[in-house]
Scaffold this motif. Structure first.
Motif, PDB file in Angstrom:
ATOM      1  N   GLN A  51      37.484  44.088  45.972  1.00 41.38           N
ATOM      2  CA  GLN A  51      37.588  42.704  45.551  1.00 41.38           C
ATOM      3  C   GLN A  51      37.776  42.562  44.046  1.00 41.38           C
ATOM      4  N   THR A  52      37.497  43.602  43.286  1.00 43.75           N
ATOM      5  CA  THR A  52      37.615  43.514  41.836  1.00 43.75           C
ATOM      6  C   THR A  52      39.019  43.861  41.350  1.00 43.75           C
ATOM      7  N   VAL A  53      39.923  44.247  42.248  1.00 38.43           N
ATOM      8  CA  VAL A  53      41.300  44.594  41.885  1.00 38.43           C
ATOM      9  C   VAL A  53      42.264  43.625  42.559  1.00 38.43           C
ATOM     10  N   ILE A  54      43.084  42.961  41.764  1.00 36.51           N
ATOM     11  CA  ILE A  54      44.091  42.031  42.270  1.00 36.51           C
ATOM     12  C   ILE A  54      45.454  42.694  42.109  1.00 36.51           C
ATOM     13  N   LYS A  55      46.142  42.898  43.221  1.00 37.07           N
ATOM     14  CA  LYS A  55      47.422  43.603  43.190  1.00 37.07           C
ATOM     15  C   LYS A  55      48.597  42.626  43.087  1.00 37.07           C
ATOM     16  N   ILE A  56      49.441  42.874  42.097  1.00 40.52           N
ATOM     17  CA  ILE A  56      50.671  42.095  41.944  1.00 40.52           C
ATOM     18  C   ILE A  56      51.859  43.051  41.999  1.00 40.52           C
TER      19      ILE A  56
ATOM     20  N   GLY B 153      34.247  33.210  38.022  1.00 43.57           N
ATOM     21  CA  GLY B 153      33.119  33.691  37.227  1.00 43.57           C
ATOM     22  C   GLY B 153      32.944  35.191  37.189  1.00 43.57           C
ATOM     23  N   LYS B 154      33.834  35.945  37.828  1.00 43.46           N
ATOM     24  CA  LYS B 154      33.712  37.401  37.853  1.00 43.46           C
ATOM     25  C   LYS B 154      34.943  38.053  37.229  1.00 43.46           C
ATOM     26  N   LYS B 155      34.709  39.128  36.487  1.00 47.25           N
ATOM     27  CA  LYS B 155      35.815  39.852  35.866  1.00 47.25           C
ATOM     28  C   LYS B 155      36.518  40.706  36.915  1.00 47.25           C
ATOM     29  N   VAL B 156      37.838  40.601  36.964  1.00 46.87           N
ATOM     30  CA  VAL B 156      38.633  41.414  37.893  1.00 46.87           C
ATOM     31  C   VAL B 156      39.749  42.108  37.100  1.00 46.87           C
ATOM     32  N   THR B 157      40.356  43.092  37.716  1.00 45.59           N
ATOM     33  CA  THR B 157      41.442  43.834  37.080  1.00 45.59           C
ATOM     34  C   THR B 157      42.743  43.566  37.827  1.00 45.59           C
ATOM     35  N   LEU B 158      43.772  43.211  37.076  1.00 41.40           N
ATOM     36  CA  LEU B 158      45.094  43.047  37.670  1.00 41.40           C
ATOM     37  C   LEU B 158      45.789  44.395  37.714  1.00 41.40           C
ATOM     38  N   GLN B 159      46.285  44.748  38.872  1.00 41.43           N
ATOM     39  CA  GLN B 159      46.988  46.021  39.053  1.00 41.43           C
ATOM     40  C   GLN B 159      48.437  45.748  39.421  1.00 41.43           C
ATOM     41  N   LEU B 160      49.354  46.332  38.666  1.00 35.80           N
ATOM     42  CA  LEU B 160      50.776  46.126  38.899  1.00 35.80           C
ATOM     43  C   LEU B 160      51.330  47.250  39.772  1.00 35.80           C
ATOM     44  N   LEU B 161      51.910  46.884  40.902  1.00 37.59           N
ATOM     45  CA  LEU B 161      52.561  47.856  41.789  1.00 37.59           C
ATOM     46  C   LEU B 161      54.060  47.749  41.570  1.00 37.59           C
ATOM     47  N   LEU B 162      54.659  48.796  41.033  1.00 38.87           N
ATOM     48  CA  LEU B 162      56.060  48.780  40.626  1.00 38.87           C
ATOM     49  C   LEU B 162      56.947  49.435  41.673  1.00 38.87           C
TER      50      LEU B 162
ATOM     51  N   ALA C 168      50.797  47.125  51.355  1.00 39.21           N
ATOM     52  CA  ALA C 168      49.833  47.480  50.312  1.00 39.21           C
ATOM     53  C   ALA C 168      48.878  46.327  50.003  1.00 39.21           C
ATOM     54  N   LYS C 169      49.092  45.196  50.720  1.00 38.32           N
ATOM     55  CA  LYS C 169      48.251  44.012  50.598  1.00 38.32           C
ATOM     56  C   LYS C 169      48.246  43.430  49.179  1.00 38.32           C
ATOM     57  N   VAL C 170      49.446  43.266  48.622  1.00 33.33           N
ATOM     58  CA  VAL C 170      49.537  42.632  47.306  1.00 33.33           C
ATOM     59  C   VAL C 170      49.177  41.160  47.420  1.00 33.33           C
ATOM     60  N   ASN C 171      48.690  40.611  46.322  1.00 29.46           N
ATOM     61  CA  ASN C 171      48.290  39.208  46.295  1.00 29.46           C
ATOM     62  C   ASN C 171      49.439  38.282  45.889  1.00 29.46           C
ATOM     63  N   GLY C 172      50.506  38.875  45.348  1.00 30.42           N
ATOM     64  CA  GLY C 172      51.677  38.114  44.941  1.00 30.42           C
ATOM     65  C   GLY C 172      52.758  39.065  44.478  1.00 30.42           C
ATOM     66  N   VAL C 173      53.975  38.565  44.358  1.00 28.82           N
ATOM     67  CA  VAL C 173      55.119  39.401  43.962  1.00 28.82           C
ATOM     68  C   VAL C 173      55.935  38.706  42.882  1.00 28.82           C
TER      69      VAL C 173
ATOM     70  N   GLN D 135      43.632  31.567  38.746  1.00 29.59           N
ATOM     71  CA  GLN D 135      42.422  31.154  38.035  1.00 29.59           C
ATOM     72  C   GLN D 135      42.071  29.696  38.316  1.00 29.59           C
ATOM     73  N   THR D 136      43.084  28.853  38.401  1.00 35.38           N
ATOM     74  CA  THR D 136      42.847  27.436  38.693  1.00 35.38           C
ATOM     75  C   THR D 136      42.258  27.264  40.094  1.00 35.38           C
ATOM     76  N   ALA D 137      42.737  28.096  41.020  1.00 33.79           N
ATOM     77  CA  ALA D 137      42.244  28.040  42.400  1.00 33.79           C
ATOM     78  C   ALA D 137      40.946  28.807  42.584  1.00 33.79           C
ATOM     79  N   ASN D 138      40.546  29.568  41.563  1.00 30.46           N
ATOM     80  CA  ASN D 138      39.367  30.433  41.636  1.00 30.46           C
ATOM     81  C   ASN D 138      39.476  31.439  42.765  1.00 30.46           C
ATOM     82  N   SER D 139      40.721  31.867  43.020  1.00 29.06           N
ATOM     83  CA  SER D 139      40.931  32.821  44.106  1.00 29.06           C
ATOM     84  C   SER D 139      42.311  33.453  43.994  1.00 29.06           C
ATOM     85  N   ALA D 140      42.387  34.730  44.378  1.00 24.21           N
ATOM     86  CA  ALA D 140      43.678  35.424  44.440  1.00 24.21           C
ATOM     87  C   ALA D 140      44.216  35.452  45.854  1.00 24.21           C
ATOM     88  N   GLU D 141      43.505  34.798  46.782  1.00 28.95           N
ATOM     89  CA  GLU D 141      43.983  34.714  48.155  1.00 28.95           C
ATOM     90  C   GLU D 141      45.212  33.800  48.193  1.00 28.95           C
ATOM     91  N   PRO D 142      46.339  34.298  48.704  1.00 27.58           N
ATOM     92  CA  PRO D 142      47.575  33.505  48.706  1.00 27.58           C
ATOM     93  C   PRO D 142      47.424  32.103  49.293  1.00 27.58           C
TER      94      PRO D 142
END
Length: 380
Positions: free
Chosen positions: A23-28, A65-74, A94-99, A324-331
Motif C-alpha cells: 500500500q505504500t507504493v503507487i505504480k504509474i 496523511g501517509k507518506k507513499v512512494t511513486l514508482q514508475l514502470l517504464l 502489474a496493477k498500475v494505478n494510472g498510465v 491527493q485530492t481524492a486521498n486515494s490512488a484507487e482509480p
C-alpha cells in the motif's frame, strides 16, 4: 502441534506486513517508443516522467496523511500499433494505478481500450488523433490539442501566410500521419477555393527512399509540400527534395517539429523553408515557467527538450494531484477528480472537457533558421 500453532500467526503476520508494504507504493506506468526511429522522442517523454516522479518523491508524496512512494514502470511500445495493447496489458497485470502515454496516436488508441476495460486512467501527453477521445472512454485524457486544431491551423496558415495555392500532400499511413494530413487539407481548402491539392502520396514510417513519389510530385509543380509523419522520415525526404531540385516550401505537424529535424535534413533544411507546429505552447508570464523547466531538464539530462517532455511532466503532476485530492490512488476514487481537475502546470492551465480533451489547447508555430528550430508564434 504446537509448532503448527505458532507458525499460523506468523504466516498471517507476514501476509499483513506484505499487504501493508504494498500500500505504500503507487505504480504509474509510462509508455513510449524506446526503440525504432522515434526512440529519441520516446526517451524525451520518459525523461519528463522521471523528472516529475523524482520531484514528487523528494518532496514527500502524501496520501490520506501517509507518506507513499511513486514508482514508475517504464515500457517500450516501439511505436507499433500491435505492441501497444500488449504493453498495456502488461501494465494492467502489474496493477498500475494510472498510465502516462502512449506517445503515438497509432499505439495510444488500441491501448486505450485495454486501460478502459481495466478501469485505469490514462493521460496521453502527445497523441493527437481525435479518435482517441471520441471513443467515449471516461478513462482517456490528453494534455495537448488534437489534430483537428493542429492540421486545420497549419492548412489555414499555409494559404493565408505562406500564399500556397498548389499543394502536394504526403502521409506515412499512420493514424497520426493520415489524420493530421486530412485536417490540413480541410483547413487549406476551407480557407480558399483557389487552393489546389495537386498530389496525394503516401509512404511508411520506416521508409528512406522517396524518389518515386517526389518525382511524381515535382512534375505537378507544387509551391508547398505537406508531410504527415515523423522527423525520421521528413529529414531524408527534405534531402531528396533538394537533390531533385524541388524548391517548394515544406510543412508538417508536431511529428517533424524537433531540433533533430535540422540534423537529419542537413543543409536541405534551408532558411525559413520549413514550417511546423507543436500541439501546445505558452506565452506571457508562462514563458518563464517553461524556460525554467527547459533549463532544469538540460541540467539533469545533458540534452535539449525534443518536444513533449514538459507535457509528460505535467501529465504526471495532474494525475498525482487528482490522487491527493481524492486521498486515494484507487482509480475508481480519483478518476472523478481527474475529470474535473484544474492544474496550473509548466505548459499552462490544464482542464479537461467532457471528452477528456484539454480545454483551450494552444499551438506553437516554428520555422528553422541557421539550422536551429525557431519559434514564430503561439496561437489558440
Amino acid at each position: 502441534m504446537q509448532l503448527r500453532i505458532k507458525l499460523v500467526p506468523l504466516a498471517i503476520a507476514l501476509a499483513f506486513a506484505g499487504a501493508a508494504s504494498a500500500q505504500t507504493v503507487i505504480k504509474i506506468g509510462h509508455v513510449a517508443p524506446l526503440s525504432g526511429t522515434s526512440a529519441h522522442l520516446g526517451k524525451d517523454n520518459e525523461n519528463g516522467a522521471k523528472m516529475a516522479v523524482e520531484e514528487l518523491n523528494a518532496k514527500g508524496f502524501m496520501l490520506n496523511g501517509k507518506k507513499v512512494t511513486l514508482q514508475l514502470l517504464l515500457e517500450d511500445d516501439a511505436a507499433d500499433p500491435k505492441q501497444g495493447p500488449a504493453v498495456a496489458q502488461k501494465l494492467v497485470d502489474a496493477k498500475v494505478n494510472g498510465v502516462i502515454g502512449h506517445l503515438n496516436s497509432g499505439t495510444t488508441v488500441p491501448a486505450s481500450r485495454v486501460y478502459h476495460d481495466a478501469g485505469i486512467p490514462q493521460i496521453s501527453p502527445s497523441a493527437t488523433t481525435p479518435q482517441y477521445t471520441k471513443q467515449g472512454f471516461k478513462s482517456a485524457f490528453r494534455v495537448v490539442a488534437n489534430d483537428n486544431k493542429l492540421g486545420g491551423t497549419l492548412g489555414r496558415y499555409a494559404v493565408e501566410k505562406l500564399g500556397a495555392k498548389r499543394i502536394a500532400v504526403i502521409d506515412d499511413r499512420s493514424a497520426y500521419g493520415q489524420g493530421v494530413a486530412d485536417q490540413f487539407i480541410k483547413g487549406a481548402k476551407g480557407k480558399s477555393k483557389a487552393v489546389q491539392i495537386v498530389g496525394k502520396e503516401f509512404t511508411n514510417p520506416n521508409a528512406t527512399d522517396f524518389t518515386a513519389i517526389l518525382t511524381s510530385i515535382k512534375g505537378k509543380k507544387p509551391d508547398l509540400i505537406f508531410f504527415g509523419g515523423m522527423d525520421s522520415v521528413a529529414g531524408p525526404m527534405l534531402k531528396q527534395m533538394k537533390a531533385l531540385g524541388i524548391d517548394a516550401k515544406f510543412m508538417g505537424g508536431d511529428g517533424i517539429c524537433t531540433p533533430k529535424l535540422a540534423l537529419l535534413a542537413g543543409d536541405a533544411i534551408g532558411e525559413n523553408r520549413v514550417t511546423c507546429a507543436e500541439a501546445g505552447g505558452v506565452k506571457g508570464a508562462q514563458e518563464k515557467v517553461m524556460a525554467d523547466f527547459v533549463s532544469r531538464y538540460k541540467a539533469k539530462y545533458k540534452a535539449d527538450v525534443q518536444i513533449y517532455a514538459p507535457y509528460v511532466y505535467d501529465a504526471v503532476m495532474v494525475m498525482a494531484k487528482a490522487m491527493q485530492t481524492a486521498n486515494s490512488a484507487e482509480p475508481t476514487k480519483y478518476l472523478p477528480v481527474l475529470q474535473k481537475i484544474k492544474h496550473q502546470g509548466v505548459t499552462g492551465m490544464i482542464q479537461f472537457d467532457n471528452f477528456g480533451d484539454i480545454k483551450d489547447g494552444s499551438l506553437t508555430l516554428y520555422t528553422y533558421k541557421g539550422g536551429a528550430k525557431t519559434k514564430m508564434e503561439v496561437v489558440q
